[in-house]
Design an enzyme around this catalytic site. Structure first.
Site, short mmCIF file in Angstrom:
data_model
loop_
_atom_site.label_atom_id
_atom_site.label_comp_id
_atom_site.label_asym_id
_atom_site.label_seq_id
_atom_site.Cartn_x
_atom_site.Cartn_y
_atom_site.Cartn_z
N TYR A 1 35.86 43.89 47.66
CA TYR A 1 36.52 44.25 46.39
C TYR A 1 36.94 45.72 46.43
O TYR A 1 38.04 46.07 45.99
CB TYR A 1 35.55 43.97 45.24
CG TYR A 1 36.14 44.15 43.85
CD1 TYR A 1 37.28 43.46 43.45
CD2 TYR A 1 35.51 44.98 42.92
CE1 TYR A 1 37.79 43.61 42.16
CE2 TYR A 1 36.01 45.13 41.64
CZ TYR A 1 37.15 44.45 41.26
OH TYR A 1 37.65 44.60 39.99
N SER B 1 40.20 49.49 39.08
CA SER B 1 38.74 49.37 38.93
C SER B 1 38.10 50.68 39.36
O SER B 1 38.68 51.44 40.13
CB SER B 1 38.22 48.27 39.85
OG SER B 1 36.80 48.22 39.79
O1 NJP Z 1 38.19 39.17 34.27
P1 NJP Z 1 38.46 37.65 33.86
P2 NJP Z 1 38.71 40.55 33.63
N1 NJP Z 1 47.08 34.01 39.41
O2 NJP Z 1 37.86 36.86 34.98
C1 NJP Z 1 43.53 35.68 36.16
C2 NJP Z 1 39.61 44.12 36.68
N2 NJP Z 1 38.29 44.68 36.45
O3 NJP Z 1 39.46 40.37 32.39
O4 NJP Z 1 44.57 32.11 36.50
C3 NJP Z 1 47.19 34.39 38.13
O5 NJP Z 1 38.01 37.39 32.48
C4 NJP Z 1 42.65 34.70 35.42
O6 NJP Z 1 43.45 33.61 34.92
P3 NJP Z 1 43.46 32.10 35.52
C5 NJP Z 1 39.63 42.86 37.49
O7 NJP Z 1 39.54 43.09 38.87
C6 NJP Z 1 37.37 44.08 35.67
O8 NJP Z 1 37.55 41.46 33.60
O9 NJP Z 1 43.77 31.26 34.32
N3 NJP Z 1 46.17 34.84 37.40
C7 NJP Z 1 42.17 35.54 34.24
O10 NJP Z 1 43.09 35.49 33.19
C8 NJP Z 1 40.98 42.29 37.09
O11 NJP Z 1 42.01 42.85 37.86
C9 NJP Z 1 36.11 44.64 35.50
O12 NJP Z 1 42.11 31.85 36.12
C10 NJP Z 1 44.96 34.89 37.99
C11 NJP Z 1 42.16 36.96 34.82
O13 NJP Z 1 42.88 36.94 36.06
C12 NJP Z 1 41.13 42.74 35.64
O14 NJP Z 1 40.17 43.76 35.43
C13 NJP Z 1 35.81 45.82 36.11
C14 NJP Z 1 44.77 34.52 39.32
C15 NJP Z 1 40.75 37.44 35.11
O15 NJP Z 1 40.06 37.52 33.91
C16 NJP Z 1 40.92 41.65 34.62
O16 NJP Z 1 39.66 41.03 34.81
C17 NJP Z 1 36.73 46.42 36.90
C18 NJP Z 1 45.88 34.06 40.04
N4 NJP Z 1 45.79 33.66 41.31
C19 NJP Z 1 37.99 45.86 37.06
N5 NJP Z 1 43.45 34.67 39.63
C20 NJP Z 1 35.03 44.03 34.69
N6 NJP Z 1 35.31 43.01 33.91
O17 NJP Z 1 33.89 44.50 34.74
C21 NJP Z 1 42.85 35.14 38.52
O18 NJP Z 1 36.39 47.54 37.48
N7 NJP Z 1 43.75 35.27 37.53
#
Ligand code: NJP
Length: 244
Positions: free
Chosen positions: A144, A131
């Site tokens: 974060y 990020s």
């Molecule tokens: O967010 P979102 P992004 N075990 O909420 C999964 C970084 N990032 O695509 O388990 C396994 O749509 C969750 O799946 P589920 C951010 O920090 C983003 O934007 O089914 N999986 C979902 O598929 C992250 O590292 C922005 O709930 C787990 C996914 O994570 C990455 O990009 C900016 C889990 C999250 O999808 C992807 O985020 C930035 C677990 N315990 C960095 N907990 C931005 N969007 O602005 C969650 O700087 N997940």
């Protein structure tokens, strides 16, 4: 050459799902991990991939996930996210712990589990989604920021420790990307989440996915170390131009 395998964590939405689509279109067999298995199964059916339940905060779940995977040539550490924007003075330690667990220890657990397969691949690659919060502190971002700074340290140390092994290590640091990220950060408050992107055009998950696909398709002697990408309307973590 036989089909290469990419493991993508957090593939049930946003950047992870888009990366799975981009990699599958590039010929990879994609193995999708996340907690919402119904979503993973729908995506796996669309892409000819494999859906496997995964909670990166649970060592048993990571072990069971890894046991179902044979070869792995590419690991995309994408599962993660932010919780809240509470100032340090009022910090909720439980929130910090959960952010640390999913972003830092989750990345560690899955990377550690996959490293033997990545080394055995002879041309393995770890691509971690960090990020801009890994580079720049911002007001309300402390928990974060701390977690993603730790993720960056993990990536950089791994890069050093993999020298001499056939494993490349890359961290991709996005700025604002419109996914479920803000909805999760603000505990399901859709109005507050929408305000984050008001009057500006954020990146789409597909923009990051195309970067993942590009990194993963460089030849074996090229290691893309770090990439920072932001929307044109964003110049740093908290400096955003809005047409309101
Ligand atoms: O967010 P979102 P992004 N075990 O909420 C999964 C970084 N990032 O695509 O388990 C396994 O749509 C969750 O799946 P589920 C951010 O920090 C983003 O934007 O089914 N999986 C979902 O598929 C992250 O590292 C922005 O709930 C787990 C996914 O994570 C990455 O990009 C900016 C889990 C999250 O999808 C992807 O985020 C930035 C677990 N315990 C960095 N907990 C931005 N969007 O602005 C969650 O700087 N997940």
């Amino acid at each position: 050459m036989s089909q290469r395998t990419a493991v993508i964590t957090g593939a049930s939405s946003g950047i992870g799902a888009a990366s799975a689509r981009a990699l599958a279109a590039d010929g990879w067999h994609v193995i999708l991990g996340a907690r919402r298995v119904d979503r993973l199964e729908a995506l796996a059916a669309e892409l000819g991939g494999t859906a496997v339940a995964l909670d990166v905060t649970d060592q048993e779940s990571v072990d069971a996930f890894a046991a179902q995977i044979g070869a792995c040539d590419l690991l995309v550490n994408n599962a993660g996210g932010a919780l809240g924007t509470t100032p340090v003075a009022d910090a909720d330690v439980d929130e910090w712990q959960r952010m640390y667990d999913v972003n830092v220890l989750g990345t560690l657990r899955v990377t550690k589990a996959m490293l033997p397969s990545l080394i055995a691949s002879g041309d393995g690659q770890v691509v971690t989604i960090g990020s801009i919060a890994a580079r720049e502190p911002y007001k309300g971002g402390a928990g974060y920021n701390a977690a993603k700074h730790a993720v960056a340290a993990l990536s950089r140390v791994l890069r050093i420790e993999m020298l001499g092994q056939p494993v490349r290590v890359c961290q991709i640091d996005p700025g604002m990307v419109e996914t479920e990220f803000s909805l999760v950060r603000f505990a399901g408050d859709a109005d507050r989440a929408a305000k984050v992107y008001e009057g500006m055009t954020p990146l789409a998950a597909e923009d990051i996915a195309e970067t993942v696909r590009w990194v993963a398709s460089r030849p074996a002697h090229v290691n893309i170390d770090q990439i920072l990408l932001m929307p044109t309307a964003q110049a740093s973590a908290a400096v955003v131009h809005r047409e309101l």
